[in-house]
Design a protein around this motif. Structure first.
Motif, PDB file in Angstrom:
ATOM      1  N   THR A  52       0.854  -1.191   0.000  1.00  0.00           N
ATOM      2  CA  THR A  52       0.000   0.000   0.000  1.00  0.00           C
ATOM      3  C   THR A  52       0.891   1.243   0.000  1.00  0.00           C
ATOM      4  OG1 THR A  52      -1.674  -1.219   1.246  1.00  0.00           O
ATOM      5  CG2 THR A  52      -1.847   1.190   1.221  1.00  0.00           C
ATOM      6  N   ALA A  53       0.618   2.192  -0.868  1.00  0.00           N
ATOM      7  CA  ALA A  53       1.490   3.352  -1.061  1.00  0.00           C
ATOM      8  C   ALA A  53       1.795   4.114   0.222  1.00  0.00           C
ATOM      9  CB  ALA A  53       0.881   4.275  -2.108  1.00  0.00           C
ATOM     10  N   PRO A  54       0.799   4.500   1.028  1.00  0.00           N
ATOM     11  CA  PRO A  54       1.137   5.250   2.252  1.00  0.00           C
ATOM     12  C   PRO A  54       2.070   4.463   3.172  1.00  0.00           C
ATOM     13  CG  PRO A  54      -1.209   5.392   1.782  1.00  0.00           C
ATOM     14  CD  PRO A  54      -0.650   4.365   0.867  1.00  0.00           C
ATOM     15  N   VAL A  55       1.856   3.150   3.246  1.00  0.00           N
ATOM     16  CA  VAL A  55       2.708   2.333   4.123  1.00  0.00           C
ATOM     17  C   VAL A  55       4.109   2.242   3.553  1.00  0.00           C
ATOM     18  CG1 VAL A  55       3.003   0.058   5.181  1.00  0.00           C
ATOM     19  CG2 VAL A  55       0.702   0.994   4.863  1.00  0.00           C
ATOM     20  N   SER A  64       9.885   3.726   3.810  1.00  0.00           N
ATOM     21  CA  SER A  64      11.115   4.093   3.103  1.00  0.00           C
ATOM     22  C   SER A  64      11.533   5.546   3.343  1.00  0.00           C
ATOM     23  CB  SER A  64      10.919   3.855   1.600  1.00  0.00           C
ATOM     24  OG  SER A  64       9.839   4.653   1.110  1.00  0.00           O
ATOM     25  N   ASP A  65      10.797   6.291   4.133  1.00  0.00           N
ATOM     26  CA  ASP A  65      11.121   7.697   4.400  1.00  0.00           C
ATOM     27  C   ASP A  65      11.951   7.787   5.671  1.00  0.00           C
ATOM     28  OD1 ASP A  65      11.326  10.389   4.681  1.00  0.00           O
ATOM     29  OD2 ASP A  65       9.163  10.766   4.771  1.00  0.00           O
ATOM     30  N   PRO A  66      13.233   8.142   5.560  1.00  0.00           N
ATOM     31  CA  PRO A  66      14.092   8.223   6.758  1.00  0.00           C
ATOM     32  C   PRO A  66      13.681   9.360   7.681  1.00  0.00           C
ATOM     33  CG  PRO A  66      15.283   8.996   4.851  1.00  0.00           C
ATOM     34  CD  PRO A  66      14.000   8.447   4.325  1.00  0.00           C
ATOM     35  N   ARG A  67      12.895  10.303   7.174  1.00  0.00           N
ATOM     36  CA  ARG A  67      12.505  11.423   8.023  1.00  0.00           C
ATOM     37  C   ARG A  67      11.162  11.197   8.714  1.00  0.00           C
ATOM     38  NH1 ARG A  67      12.760  15.686   3.266  1.00  0.00           N
ATOM     39  NH2 ARG A  67      11.589  13.931   2.405  1.00  0.00           N
ATOM     40  N   GLY A  68      10.578  10.018   8.518  1.00  0.00           N
ATOM     41  CA  GLY A  68       9.300   9.745   9.146  1.00  0.00           C
ATOM     42  C   GLY A  68       9.406   9.664  10.658  1.00  0.00           C
ATOM     43  N   THR A  69       8.289   9.960  11.301  1.00  0.00           N
ATOM     44  CA  THR A  69       8.217   9.933  12.766  1.00  0.00           C
ATOM     45  C   THR A  69       7.174   8.886  13.183  1.00  0.00           C
ATOM     46  OG1 THR A  69       6.485  11.607  12.837  1.00  0.00           O
ATOM     47  CG2 THR A  69       8.787  12.369  12.876  1.00  0.00           C
ATOM     48  N   PRO A  70       7.242   8.431  14.437  1.00  0.00           N
ATOM     49  CA  PRO A  70       6.209   7.495  14.907  1.00  0.00           C
ATOM     50  C   PRO A  70       4.804   8.056  14.745  1.00  0.00           C
ATOM     51  CG  PRO A  70       8.051   7.447  16.406  1.00  0.00           C
ATOM     52  CD  PRO A  70       8.322   8.585  15.442  1.00  0.00           C
ATOM     53  N   PHE A  72      -4.882   1.251   7.558  1.00  0.00           N
ATOM     54  CA  PHE A  72      -4.919   0.460   6.332  1.00  0.00           C
ATOM     55  C   PHE A  72      -4.678  -1.035   6.596  1.00  0.00           C
ATOM     56  CE2 PHE A  72      -3.817   4.706   4.787  1.00  0.00           C
ATOM     57  CZ  PHE A  72      -4.706   4.859   3.747  1.00  0.00           C
ATOM     58  N   THR A  73      -4.107  -1.362   7.718  1.00  0.00           N
ATOM     59  CA  THR A  73      -3.708  -2.751   7.956  1.00  0.00           C
ATOM     60  C   THR A  73      -4.877  -3.684   8.306  1.00  0.00           C
ATOM     61  OG1 THR A  73      -3.251  -2.259  10.276  1.00  0.00           O
ATOM     62  CG2 THR A  73      -1.425  -2.055   8.705  1.00  0.00           C
ATOM     63  N   SER A  74      -6.003  -3.137   8.730  1.00  0.00           N
ATOM     64  CA  SER A  74      -7.229  -3.920   8.986  1.00  0.00           C
ATOM     65  C   SER A  74      -6.975  -5.179   9.822  1.00  0.00           C
ATOM     66  CB  SER A  74      -7.877  -4.325   7.663  1.00  0.00           C
ATOM     67  OG  SER A  74      -8.154  -3.206   6.884  1.00  0.00           O
ATOM     68  N   ALA A 120       7.708  -8.084   6.757  1.00  0.00           N
ATOM     69  CA  ALA A 120       7.922  -7.761   5.339  1.00  0.00           C
ATOM     70  C   ALA A 120       8.575  -6.395   5.234  1.00  0.00           C
ATOM     71  CB  ALA A 120       6.601  -7.781   4.584  1.00  0.00           C
ATOM     72  N   ASN A 121       9.288  -6.168   4.125  1.00  0.00           N
ATOM     73  CA  ASN A 121       9.802  -4.834   3.826  1.00  0.00           C
ATOM     74  C   ASN A 121       9.411  -4.481   2.400  1.00  0.00           C
ATOM     75  OD1 ASN A 121      11.466  -6.490   2.380  1.00  0.00           O
ATOM     76  ND2 ASN A 121      13.386  -5.729   3.235  1.00  0.00           N
ATOM     77  N   ALA A 122       9.594  -3.203   2.084  1.00  0.00           N
ATOM     78  CA  ALA A 122       9.218  -2.731   0.757  1.00  0.00           C
ATOM     79  C   ALA A 122      10.394  -2.013   0.136  1.00  0.00           C
ATOM     80  CB  ALA A 122       8.019  -1.802   0.835  1.00  0.00           C
ATOM     81  N   ALA A 123      10.523  -2.160  -1.164  1.00  0.00           N
ATOM     82  CA  ALA A 123      11.578  -1.441  -1.879  1.00  0.00           C
ATOM     83  C   ALA A 123      11.216   0.039  -1.944  1.00  0.00           C
ATOM     84  CB  ALA A 123      11.731  -2.016  -3.272  1.00  0.00           C
ATOM     85  N   PRO A 124      12.219   0.899  -2.069  1.00  0.00           N
ATOM     86  CA  PRO A 124      11.926   2.336  -2.173  1.00  0.00           C
ATOM     87  C   PRO A 124      10.974   2.596  -3.319  1.00  0.00           C
ATOM     88  CG  PRO A 124      14.278   1.951  -1.888  1.00  0.00           C
ATOM     89  CD  PRO A 124      13.668   0.630  -2.121  1.00  0.00           C
ATOM     90  N   THR A 125      10.076   3.552  -3.104  1.00  0.00           N
ATOM     91  CA  THR A 125       9.058   3.872  -4.110  1.00  0.00           C
ATOM     92  C   THR A 125       9.434   5.065  -4.961  1.00  0.00           C
ATOM     93  OG1 THR A 125       7.894   5.236  -2.493  1.00  0.00           O
ATOM     94  CG2 THR A 125       7.236   2.923  -2.666  1.00  0.00           C
TER      95      THR A 125
END
Length: 454
Positions: free
Chosen positions: A72-75, A80-86, A95-97, A169-174
């Motif tokens: 899912t794009a937001p996830v 992959s955003d190093p500047r993201g915060t909790p 989105f995880t339902s 799971a992990n995701a490749a950079p978008t």
């Protein structure tokens, strides 16, 4: 003992049917037991397959859930955003339902395996328990590549010993404002307690009873029948878990359901067999009586007389036999008819029976011929004397009083003498006396008895 042997011999005509019935009962009962056992074994195997399949499906569902989340794009952008915060991470957790995917906790791990953020039961998860969860998940996450989509599902025990199903799971950079390829990505993990969450979800589809998880070490002490209804699942970092259930045992249930019916049918068949045996026994006795009895007088017939004589000779006895022929019977038959003649024969038979002692055997050989077997000359003399004394008086036959007599020829068996020879001697003595018109009298010559002359 003789009556028992006779009863068993009388059952000989229905022996094949009885044997067939017993075989049918054995095969039917044995077949029912075998089929029931096979049904129980088959159901236990089906249950094991269902438990394994249900558990595998639950783990596959978790794996699919985590892969769907990271896709899912937001996830993916947040991971992959190093500047993201909790705080920004919490925005994608809806989105995880978790309710639909069957898990209760979500953890985002930093590249070094520490906790970045998490939710539990739909609420933010912080504090030492989140850090402990991250430490448990980190060895699993470390197996994943860092720069391409990948997932992994496994079982691990937490610090309290509870087994959790973990999908990481992990995701490749978008692209866009994300970390370069050289920077490790965050991972997303979802957690589900096996006993409290996975088991209740798969239980309705398993078709087993009293499904539960055995504590470590319990399985090795379980009975063999219990272990046969168990599935062992490996755990990464501890003792395996054993899923145990009480088997439904449809075969045994079928026996319990149809056993009374089978027993009732068996009882009915036994009753029918007993009735048939009783009827056969009665028929056999009637046939035996008919075969060995004179139908007019009820005395033994010629066949029975010869059988009894052969039996006594075979036992080494030296019996005395007597042949009896009536005098004056033909005249009665000619004057009064055969019916009166038959009644006279019946009366003579009764007199002969009354005159016989405990060891004597009397018979009607046919026509006006009678015969006797006595164990000794003394007994034969007593029987002959008593019989001739009775015939000296008129016999009452209906409204008539008829006077007849009898000639008797006695002969004593010698060692090794055949029955036919003994009967021949008695016959010769009889006809000698009859043609000479000599009455019988008691005597004690070397044979013990004879027909004396005038």
């Amino acid at each position: 003992m003789r009556s028992i042997v006779g009863s068993l011999a009388a059952l000989r005509p229905i022996a094949p049917f009885a044997a067939l019935f017993v075989l049918l009962v054995i095969f039917a009962g044995g077949g029912m037991v075998v089929i029931a056992h096979e049904a129980d074994v088959s159901d236990a195997s089906r249950a094991r397959e269902a438990v394994t399949r249900g558990f595998s499906a639950a783990l596959a569902n978790l794996d699919a859930g985590v892969e769907m989340n990271v896709a899912t794009a937001p996830v993916a952008e947040t991971l992959s955003d190093p500047r993201g915060t909790p705080a920004s991470t919490y925005s994608f957790f809806p989105f995880t339902s978790p309710a639909s995917l069957g898990y209760h906790g979500t953890v985002v791990l930093n590249p070094d395996g520490t906790a970045f953020a998490g939710t539990r039961f739909g609420r933010p998860w912080t504090g030492p328990s989140l850090a402990a969860a991250a430490r448990m998940i980190a060895p699993v996450a470390a197996r994943l590549p860092t720069q391409r989509p990948a997932s992994l599902t496994t079982l691990r025990r937490d610090e309290r010993g509870e087994v959790l199903a973990i999908a990481v799971a992990n995701a490749a950079p978008t692209g866009g404002d994300v970390a370069p390829a050289s920077v490790p990505l965050r991972r997303l993990a979802i957690l589900a307690p096996v006993v409290r969450q996975i088991v209740p979800r798969i239980l309705p589809s398993l078709g087993v009873e009293e499904f539960r998880v055995l504590r470590p070490g319990i399985a090795k002490d379980a009975r063999a029948s219990d272990v046969a209804n168990a599935v062992t699942i490996a755990v990464d970092n501890g003792s395996p878990i054993v899923f145990f259930w009480r088997p439904r045992e449809p075969g045994r249930a079928a026996i319990a359901r149809w056993g009374p019916v089978h027993a009732t049918l068996l009882l009915a068949a036994l009753v029918m067999l007993a009735v048939a045996a009783r009827g056969s026994l009665a028929a056999t006795r009637a046939l035996k009586l008919l075969a060995n009895s004179d139908s007019l007088t009820g005395l033994a017939n010629r066949f029975a007389f010869r059988t009894e004589l052969d039996r006594r000779l075979a036992r080494g006895e030296l019996p005395v036999i007597g042949m009896i022929d009536l005098n004056g019977f033909k005249a009665v038959n000619d004057e009064y008819g055969h019916l009166v003649g038959d009644d006279l024969l019946v009366a003579v038979g009764a007199e002969l029976t009354d005159a016989a002692g405990p060891g004597d055997f009397v018979a009607r050989l046919g026509g006006d011929e009678f015969a006797l077997i006595s164990p000794s000359g003394t007994a034969a003399n007593l029987l002959a004397a008593a019989f001739t004394e009775r015939l000296a008086r008129p016999l009452v036959v209906g409204p008539r009083r008829l006077q007849i007599g009898a000639a008797i020829g006695l002969s004593t068996a010698q060692p090794g003498m055949a029955a036919s020879a003994l009967m021949g001697l008695a016959d010769a003595e009889l006809y000698e006396n009859k043609h000479a018109l000599r009455p019988w009298r008691r005597n004690s010559d070397h044979n013990g008895c004879r027909q004396a002359g005038p």
